[in-house]
Write a protein that holds these residues in place. Structure first.
Motif, PDB file in Angstrom:
ATOM      1  N   ASN A  70       0.823  -1.201   0.000  1.00  0.00           N
ATOM      2  CA  ASN A  70       0.000   0.000   0.000  1.00  0.00           C
ATOM      3  C   ASN A  70       0.862   1.257   0.000  1.00  0.00           C
ATOM      4  O   ASN A  70       0.496   2.292  -0.568  1.00  0.00           O
ATOM      5  CB  ASN A  70      -0.933  -0.002   1.218  1.00  0.00           C
ATOM      6  CG  ASN A  70      -1.900   1.157   1.205  1.00  0.00           C
ATOM      7  OD1 ASN A  70      -2.535   1.429   0.193  1.00  0.00           O
ATOM      8  ND2 ASN A  70      -1.991   1.857   2.322  1.00  0.00           N
ATOM      9  N   ASP A  71       2.047   1.172   0.652  1.00  0.00           N
ATOM     10  CA  ASP A  71       2.966   2.306   0.737  1.00  0.00           C
ATOM     11  C   ASP A  71       4.080   2.120  -0.281  1.00  0.00           C
ATOM     12  O   ASP A  71       5.001   1.321  -0.096  1.00  0.00           O
ATOM     13  CB  ASP A  71       3.551   2.393   2.151  1.00  0.00           C
ATOM     14  CG  ASP A  71       4.499   3.577   2.305  1.00  0.00           C
ATOM     15  OD1 ASP A  71       4.613   4.378   1.356  1.00  0.00           O
ATOM     16  OD2 ASP A  71       5.139   3.686   3.370  1.00  0.00           O
ATOM     17  N   LEU A  72       4.016   2.851  -1.375  1.00  0.00           N
ATOM     18  CA  LEU A  72       5.004   2.699  -2.442  1.00  0.00           C
ATOM     19  C   LEU A  72       6.323   3.400  -2.135  1.00  0.00           C
ATOM     20  O   LEU A  72       7.285   3.282  -2.896  1.00  0.00           O
ATOM     21  CB  LEU A  72       4.438   3.222  -3.762  1.00  0.00           C
ATOM     22  CG  LEU A  72       3.290   2.397  -4.360  1.00  0.00           C
ATOM     23  CD1 LEU A  72       2.799   3.046  -5.648  1.00  0.00           C
ATOM     24  CD2 LEU A  72       3.732   0.964  -4.627  1.00  0.00           C
ATOM     25  N   HIS A  73       6.393   4.132  -1.014  1.00  0.00           N
ATOM     26  CA  HIS A  73       7.659   4.763  -0.642  1.00  0.00           C
ATOM     27  C   HIS A  73       8.728   3.713  -0.326  1.00  0.00           C
ATOM     28  O   HIS A  73       9.918   3.976  -0.457  1.00  0.00           O
ATOM     29  CB  HIS A  73       7.460   5.687   0.565  1.00  0.00           C
ATOM     30  CG  HIS A  73       6.699   6.931   0.238  1.00  0.00           C
ATOM     31  ND1 HIS A  73       5.329   7.034   0.414  1.00  0.00           N
ATOM     32  CD2 HIS A  73       7.098   8.117  -0.284  1.00  0.00           C
ATOM     33  CE1 HIS A  73       4.925   8.225   0.036  1.00  0.00           C
ATOM     34  NE2 HIS A  73       5.976   8.911  -0.396  1.00  0.00           N
ATOM     35  N   GLN A  74       8.285   2.518   0.094  1.00  0.00           N
ATOM     36  CA  GLN A  74       9.226   1.448   0.402  1.00  0.00           C
ATOM     37  C   GLN A  74       9.380   0.459  -0.751  1.00  0.00           C
ATOM     38  O   GLN A  74      10.087  -0.541  -0.617  1.00  0.00           O
ATOM     39  CB  GLN A  74       8.780   0.694   1.666  1.00  0.00           C
ATOM     40  CG  GLN A  74       8.921   1.513   2.938  1.00  0.00           C
ATOM     41  CD  GLN A  74       8.774   0.642   4.169  1.00  0.00           C
ATOM     42  OE1 GLN A  74       8.089  -0.379   4.158  1.00  0.00           O
ATOM     43  NE2 GLN A  74       9.444   1.032   5.242  1.00  0.00           N
ATOM     44  N   PHE A  75       8.737   0.768  -1.858  1.00  0.00           N
ATOM     45  CA  PHE A  75       8.790  -0.137  -3.002  1.00  0.00           C
ATOM     46  C   PHE A  75       9.957   0.237  -3.903  1.00  0.00           C
ATOM     47  O   PHE A  75      10.260   1.415  -4.112  1.00  0.00           O
ATOM     48  CB  PHE A  75       7.483  -0.066  -3.794  1.00  0.00           C
ATOM     49  CG  PHE A  75       7.341  -1.142  -4.836  1.00  0.00           C
ATOM     50  CD1 PHE A  75       7.197  -2.472  -4.465  1.00  0.00           C
ATOM     51  CD2 PHE A  75       7.374  -0.833  -6.189  1.00  0.00           C
ATOM     52  CE1 PHE A  75       7.083  -3.474  -5.422  1.00  0.00           C
ATOM     53  CE2 PHE A  75       7.254  -1.815  -7.150  1.00  0.00           C
ATOM     54  CZ  PHE A  75       7.105  -3.142  -6.762  1.00  0.00           C
ATOM     55  N   GLY A  76      10.639  -0.758  -4.455  1.00  0.00           N
ATOM     56  CA  GLY A  76      11.811  -0.524  -5.292  1.00  0.00           C
ATOM     57  C   GLY A  76      11.481   0.140  -6.612  1.00  0.00           C
ATOM     58  O   GLY A  76      10.321   0.269  -7.012  1.00  0.00           O
ATOM     59  N   ARG A  77      12.528   0.560  -7.295  1.00  0.00           N
ATOM     60  CA  ARG A  77      12.393   1.202  -8.597  1.00  0.00           C
ATOM     61  C   ARG A  77      13.090   0.364  -9.662  1.00  0.00           C
ATOM     62  O   ARG A  77      14.014  -0.394  -9.374  1.00  0.00           O
ATOM     63  CB  ARG A  77      13.020   2.604  -8.566  1.00  0.00           C
ATOM     64  CG  ARG A  77      12.431   3.536  -7.513  1.00  0.00           C
ATOM     65  CD  ARG A  77      10.961   3.866  -7.788  1.00  0.00           C
ATOM     66  NE  ARG A  77      10.454   4.880  -6.865  1.00  0.00           N
ATOM     67  CZ  ARG A  77       9.713   4.624  -5.803  1.00  0.00           C
ATOM     68  NH1 ARG A  77       9.414   3.372  -5.494  1.00  0.00           N
ATOM     69  NH2 ARG A  77       9.265   5.613  -5.036  1.00  0.00           N
ATOM     70  N   ILE A  78      12.665   0.527 -10.906  1.00  0.00           N
ATOM     71  CA  ILE A  78      13.321  -0.142 -12.022  1.00  0.00           C
ATOM     72  C   ILE A  78      14.690   0.519 -12.216  1.00  0.00           C
ATOM     73  O   ILE A  78      14.840   1.726 -12.063  1.00  0.00           O
ATOM     74  CB  ILE A  78      12.472  -0.037 -13.301  1.00  0.00           C
ATOM     75  CG1 ILE A  78      11.036  -0.539 -13.023  1.00  0.00           C
ATOM     76  CG2 ILE A  78      13.112  -0.839 -14.431  1.00  0.00           C
ATOM     77  CD1 ILE A  78      10.963  -1.929 -12.422  1.00  0.00           C
ATOM     78  N   ILE A  79      15.684  -0.274 -12.571  1.00  0.00           N
ATOM     79  CA  ILE A  79      17.076   0.187 -12.560  1.00  0.00           C
ATOM     80  C   ILE A  79      17.336   1.376 -13.465  1.00  0.00           C
ATOM     81  O   ILE A  79      18.099   2.284 -13.117  1.00  0.00           O
ATOM     82  CB  ILE A  79      18.036  -0.987 -12.902  1.00  0.00           C
ATOM     83  CG1 ILE A  79      19.490  -0.579 -12.717  1.00  0.00           C
ATOM     84  CG2 ILE A  79      17.773  -1.508 -14.301  1.00  0.00           C
ATOM     85  CD1 ILE A  79      19.909  -0.319 -11.310  1.00  0.00           C
ATOM     86  N   ASN A  80      16.694   1.423 -14.631  1.00  0.00           N
ATOM     87  CA  ASN A  80      16.959   2.551 -15.550  1.00  0.00           C
ATOM     88  C   ASN A  80      15.830   2.696 -16.570  1.00  0.00           C
ATOM     89  O   ASN A  80      14.889   1.887 -16.610  1.00  0.00           O
ATOM     90  CB  ASN A  80      18.309   2.385 -16.265  1.00  0.00           C
ATOM     91  CG  ASN A  80      18.422   1.077 -17.032  1.00  0.00           C
ATOM     92  OD1 ASN A  80      17.436   0.506 -17.477  1.00  0.00           O
ATOM     93  ND2 ASN A  80      19.649   0.590 -17.201  1.00  0.00           N
ATOM     94  N   ASP A  81      15.925   3.733 -17.392  1.00  0.00           N
ATOM     95  CA  ASP A  81      14.884   4.028 -18.382  1.00  0.00           C
ATOM     96  C   ASP A  81      14.714   2.905 -19.395  1.00  0.00           C
ATOM     97  O   ASP A  81      13.599   2.603 -19.835  1.00  0.00           O
ATOM     98  CB  ASP A  81      15.218   5.327 -19.121  1.00  0.00           C
ATOM     99  CG  ASP A  81      15.168   6.552 -18.220  1.00  0.00           C
ATOM    100  OD1 ASP A  81      14.516   6.467 -17.157  1.00  0.00           O
ATOM    101  OD2 ASP A  81      15.797   7.572 -18.557  1.00  0.00           O
ATOM    102  N   LYS A  82      15.820   2.299 -19.788  1.00  0.00           N
ATOM    103  CA  LYS A  82      15.774   1.226 -20.780  1.00  0.00           C
ATOM    104  C   LYS A  82      14.878   0.097 -20.315  1.00  0.00           C
ATOM    105  O   LYS A  82      14.001  -0.377 -21.060  1.00  0.00           O
ATOM    106  CB  LYS A  82      17.190   0.719 -21.047  1.00  0.00           C
ATOM    107  CG  LYS A  82      17.267  -0.517 -21.927  1.00  0.00           C
ATOM    108  CD  LYS A  82      18.701  -1.029 -22.005  1.00  0.00           C
ATOM    109  CE  LYS A  82      18.760  -2.382 -22.705  1.00  0.00           C
ATOM    110  NZ  LYS A  82      20.148  -2.918 -22.738  1.00  0.00           N
ATOM    111  N   HIS A  83      15.081  -0.357 -19.089  1.00  0.00           N
ATOM    112  CA  HIS A  83      14.276  -1.465 -18.578  1.00  0.00           C
ATOM    113  C   HIS A  83      12.862  -1.015 -18.204  1.00  0.00           C
ATOM    114  O   HIS A  83      11.919  -1.801 -18.298  1.00  0.00           O
ATOM    115  CB  HIS A  83      14.987  -2.121 -17.402  1.00  0.00           C
ATOM    116  CG  HIS A  83      16.140  -2.972 -17.817  1.00  0.00           C
ATOM    117  ND1 HIS A  83      15.979  -4.230 -18.348  1.00  0.00           N
ATOM    118  CD2 HIS A  83      17.472  -2.733 -17.813  1.00  0.00           C
ATOM    119  CE1 HIS A  83      17.162  -4.736 -18.647  1.00  0.00           C
ATOM    120  NE2 HIS A  83      18.093  -3.845 -18.334  1.00  0.00           N
TER     121      HIS A  83
END
Length: 431
Positions: A251-264
């Protein structure tokens, strides 16, 4: 000496962890929470170092093995010796753990190592360069930074073993280059790891464990459940439970990871079919954020089923017969992992005995990798060779076999001149 070098890595890792350099670097690359960073990267490595140091003396000792009666009085041994210079090429998804975990085994076996972290995880790459190059002589351990061209140049050199973690496509290129020098390789790759949920499964437990395994590190995990096959009789109810569980856990996306870069990020966006998304995901291109996304009504013709997803997209497919499903999965490339949720022992046996995969779990996902006593590796397109704990020490060692024979007893049986009686005796012995 090997134990001292591992201990020095342990000290430098602990120092960095205490001053939060590791957490910060991993966060800047992948937006991992402090809990994920420690449990899947820093703490994981520290535990591995601790266990290796405790076991190393036992591993290094030559092992006495059985000797057949016709060689007695003789003793037989296997000794482990270093292979030499190791090249470790790491990925971006677990940029700290997946460099240091194989490095622990390489050092334990007495090797030196050249280390090439992923340039995509640039902050962790710089951290590793500081962590290792500032504390070790370059003739022992050395981190080399740069893009794929640097890796290509490295592969022109002769190494005694190459350890690579990454995509199957790049793994094939590394294998090809290694063959020019007859260099042995360990390839930790990936693939589309299936998850099966049948009618007898505990659906709430299954949902929680699948959601956890899929969306940790924003789905950028080589052993994450790539897709789910759920039995048609429970499909609607399970998808509802799956969706509710996902919203509760993330529910809290502040603790959710991000995709490594724009390409992916762009690659993953291209796999999303808006007509099959259960609920519209939160998308932030600037932050490379794609929220956990479930897709239903998916078939093998969809884009999301044409490649390893390696991101926070979870397709759900339907099956009605386990034998038919097993036949279908046999036509696919062997995955790095496979998971089945069922309380039916016959189905557990069918799935695990008839399908080939690197490693897996019954009624769980990804946690088999946390047991250091289980070798970790792929099969076929998902990789070759296995490591972790003793398996790491083993892959970076040459098993040197030898015998020690006495000189006080002479048995002329095998030596010329040969006679009919000697031939009759040898026929009785060797059969």
């Amino acid at each position: 000496m090997d134990g001292m070098m591992i201990g020095l890595i342990q000290t430098t890792v602990l120092y960095g962890a205490t001053h939060r350099n590791h957490d910060k670097s991993i966060y800047e690359d992948l937006h991992k929470s402090a809990f994920e960073s420690y449990s899947t990267e820093i703490g994981y490595v520290l535990k591995s170092i601790t266990k290796t140091i405790k076991s190393l003396k036992k591993w290094m000792k030559p092992k006495r093995v059985k000797t057949p009666i016709y060689l007695r009085p003789t003793t037989s041994y296997i000794a482990y010796e270093p292979k030499g210079v190791i090249l470790i090429i790491g990925p971006y998804n677990y940029p700290f753990q997946l460099i240091l975990e194989p490095l622990i085994g390489a050092i334990a076996a007495g090797n030196t190592a050249s280390i090439k972290p992923s340039e995509y995880a640039s902050h962790t790459e710089q951290l590793l360069q500081t962590l290792i190059n500032d504390h070790f002589e370059p003739s022992y351990l050395h981190v080399i930074t740069g893009d794929h061209k640097i890796t290509e140049n490295l592969l022109e050199n002769k190494f005694d073993h190459i350890f690579f973690t990454g995509s199957t496509r790049v793994g094939k290129l590394i294998y090809e280059q290694a063959s020019k020098h007859l260099t042995p390789v360990t390839l930790e790759l990936g693939g589309k790891s299936p998850t099966i949920v049948d009618q007898s499964a505990n659906l709430k437990v299954a949902a929680k464990r699948i959601i956890f395994g899929k969306f940790i590190n924003a789905g950028q995990t080589c052993i994450a459940p790539d897709y789910i096959y759920v039995h048609q009789t429970i499909a609607e109810s399970f998808i509802k439970i799956l969706s509710d569980t996902m919203h509760t856990m993330y529910n809290d996306l502040h603790q959710f990871g991000r995709i490594i870069n724009d390409k992916h990020f762009d690659r993953l966006m291209n796999l999303i079919d808006a007509d099959k998304v259960l609920q519209k995901p939160v998308i932030d291109a600037k932050m490379c954020l794609i929220s956990p996304t479930i897709m239903k009504g998916v078939t093998w013709t969809d884009k999301v089923m044409q490649e390893e997803i390696f991101g926070p997209l979870l397709p759900v497919l339907i099956y009605d017969d386990i034998d038919t499903l097993i036949k279908l999965l046999k036509t696919k490339e062997k995955p790095l992992a496979l998971y089945v949720f069922t309380n039916n022992k016959d189905i557990q046996h069918k799935v695990f005995s008839q399908l080939s995969f690197g490693g897996g779990a019954m009624n769980d996902t990804i946690m088999h990798v946390s047991n250091p006593c289980l070798p970790f590796g792929g099969v076929g397109q998902s990789g070759m060779g296995a490591y972790h704990y003793f398996a790491s020490f083993e892959i970076f060692s040459h098993k040197k076999s030898y015998i020690k024979r006495c000189t006080w007893l002479y048995l002329p049986l095998v030596y010329p001149p040969y006679t009919k009686s000697k031939e009759n005796i040898i026929k009785k012995i060797l059969k």
